[in-house]
Design a protein around this motif. Sequence first.
Motif, PDB file in Angstrom:
ATOM      1  N   TRP A 180      -0.490  -2.295 -10.314  1.00  0.00           N
ATOM      2  CA  TRP A 180      -0.921  -1.534  -9.149  1.00  0.00           C
ATOM      3  C   TRP A 180      -1.925  -0.481  -9.612  1.00  0.00           C
ATOM      4  O   TRP A 180      -1.805   0.052 -10.716  1.00  0.00           O
ATOM      5  N   ALA A 181      -2.902  -0.174  -8.761  1.00  0.00           N
ATOM      6  CA  ALA A 181      -3.920   0.818  -9.109  1.00  0.00           C
ATOM      7  C   ALA A 181      -4.182   1.742  -7.917  1.00  0.00           C
ATOM      8  O   ALA A 181      -3.661   1.526  -6.826  1.00  0.00           O
ATOM      9  N   GLN A 208      -2.557   2.107  -4.244  1.00  0.00           N
ATOM     10  CA  GLN A 208      -1.880   3.386  -4.061  1.00  0.00           C
ATOM     11  C   GLN A 208      -2.888   4.446  -3.642  1.00  0.00           C
ATOM     12  O   GLN A 208      -3.930   4.605  -4.288  1.00  0.00           O
ATOM     13  N   TYR A 209      -2.569   5.167  -2.560  1.00  0.00           N
ATOM     14  CA  TYR A 209      -3.428   6.247  -2.087  1.00  0.00           C
ATOM     15  C   TYR A 209      -2.920   7.585  -2.633  1.00  0.00           C
ATOM     16  O   TYR A 209      -1.754   7.938  -2.469  1.00  0.00           O
ATOM     17  N   PHE A 210      -3.811   8.329  -3.244  1.00  0.00           N
ATOM     18  CA  PHE A 210      -3.501   9.685  -3.675  1.00  0.00           C
ATOM     19  C   PHE A 210      -4.451  10.641  -2.955  1.00  0.00           C
ATOM     20  O   PHE A 210      -5.637  10.683  -3.249  1.00  0.00           O
ATOM     21  N   THR A 211      -3.992  11.367  -1.998  1.00  0.00           N
ATOM     22  CA  THR A 211      -2.650  11.474  -1.441  1.00  0.00           C
ATOM     23  C   THR A 211      -2.696  11.085   0.036  1.00  0.00           C
ATOM     24  O   THR A 211      -3.768  10.760   0.558  1.00  0.00           O
ATOM     25  N   TYR A 212      -1.529  11.143   0.720  1.00  0.00           N
ATOM     26  CA  TYR A 212      -1.506  10.933   2.166  1.00  0.00           C
ATOM     27  C   TYR A 212      -1.486  12.273   2.892  1.00  0.00           C
ATOM     28  O   TYR A 212      -2.326  12.564   3.731  1.00  0.00           O
ATOM     29  N   ILE A 257       0.864  -1.181   0.000  1.00  0.00           N
ATOM     30  CA  ILE A 257       0.000   0.000   0.000  1.00  0.00           C
ATOM     31  C   ILE A 257       0.896   1.225   0.000  1.00  0.00           C
ATOM     32  O   ILE A 257       1.625   1.483   0.960  1.00  0.00           O
ATOM     33  N   LEU A 258       0.848   1.971  -1.096  1.00  0.00           N
ATOM     34  CA  LEU A 258       1.736   3.105  -1.319  1.00  0.00           C
ATOM     35  C   LEU A 258       1.008   4.418  -1.093  1.00  0.00           C
ATOM     36  O   LEU A 258      -0.091   4.628  -1.617  1.00  0.00           O
TER      37      LEU A 258
END
Length: 414
Positions: A218-219, A255-259, A40-41
Motif C-alpha cells: 500500500w502507498a 492511503q490518504y494523509f490526512t482526511y 482506500i484508507l
Amino acid sequence: MKKTTCLSALLLCLSVLCMGGNIEKSNTEVQPKSGEGIPILAWYSIPAKETTVERYLEMKDAGITHSLTFFGNLEDVKEALDVAGKVGVKLLVSCPELKNEPEKTVKEIMGHPAVAGYHLKDEPGMDLYPELSAWAKRIRSVDGKHFCYVNLFPSFAGTKRLGTDDYGEYVQEYINQIPIDFVSFDLYPVLKEEVDQRWYYNLEIIAKKAKENDKPFWAFVLTTNYDNDHVTPQTLAAMRLQAFTDLAYGAQGIQYFTYWSATSVNNPSREDQRGAPISATGKRNVIYDRVRQLSREIQDLAWVFKGAEVLSVRHTGVDEIPDGTVRLSSLPGPIKVLDTHGSAAIVSVLKKGENSFLVLVNKNHLKPMPFTYYGNDSVKAILKDGAVVPANLYESSMELAPGDMTVFMFPSEE
C-alpha cells in the motif's frame, strides 16, 4: 502517421480518452467487474467527538473504505465501530488498550464486522522490529483473521532512524520479523515546482521486496498541506500523479494523509498541516471534492489493477531517469508506437488473466504531456470510467493531462 496539430482536436481526444468522455454506445464494451475494489484508507480520520452516522456517511461518500483514527480509549473505538459498521466503513483499530492489554482488547472487538485490522506503529526503526513482532504475534494468537499494520519510513529518513544505511535491508527485515499481511510506506513527493525523484527509488525497492516475498503493498497520496515545500493546496493533478503512479507500480491499497485536518487531531502546534478534506473546524475543504473524484477514478479502474501482476515499469524522458529505475527500451507486441516526445512518463505493463495492460502516467503535475500512440486492432482503450473501447477510434497524437494516466488493454502474449 496522421498527427493532430489543432489544440481543440487534442483537447477533444483528451476529454474522451483521458477523462472518460462520451462515446458511441455501439463502440463501448461493458465494463468488467472484479468484485472487491481497491482499499482506500484515510489517516487521521474522524475524531472520537465527531463519531456520528452523518460523518461516516460523508467519509464514505468521498470514496474512503478504511479509517484510521488514534482513539484515546477502547470505549471510543467500540462506539466508532458501531457507527462505521452501519455505513460500511472498516476501521484500523488504534487505542492505548491495544498496546497495554492486546489479547483482552482484541477479544472484545475482533468479532465486530467493522474491524479491518490493528494499527501498531508508524515509521519504526529496525530496533523496534522485535518489539513489534512480539506485539503482533500476541494479537494474532487471538485473532488470525485481521491484519496488523505497521507503516515504514522512506529511504531518506537516515541511518539513525532506519537503523541501517541499506533501505532494502530495512524493508526486508520488516517483512522477516513482523507478521504483516502487506507492506506499507509513506513518502510525499509532489512539490510546488517539481517531483522528488527519490520517490521512484523507494517505489522500486518496495515493489521489488513485496513481490519477492509474495505480499501486496500500500502507498500514500498527500491530501493536506504537509509543509511549505509541498503543493498548497493539493491539486487534483498532484494527487492523481501519486495515486496513479502507485497503481502503476502495483500498489493494492491507497492511503490518504490526512482526511481530517491534523491540526485538530494530531498536533495543534503544526500550523502548516491545514487544508485536509475536512478542516479543523469540521467543514469540507475544496480538497474533499477532489478526493471524492480521485477515489471514484481509482475504483472505476480497480478491475484493471486489483490483483494484477506487474511485468515491468519503465521511465521515459530526455533527462536522466531517477536512480534505481529503468529506461523504456521496448514495447509489448500489440503496441507498435508509444512516443512521449521527450516528456517524462511512466510506462507500466501489467498482466491479469487473459489480458495485459499498458499504463502511461504523465510525471509532470503542472503541464500536459503530448504523446503518440499506434497499436494493432487488438488494442483497446480503457476510459476513466472503466469502459472499454477500440483504441483505433482515436488519433495517433494525443495529450495527457498533468499527473494523469491512460490505459490500453490487449490480449496477453504467450
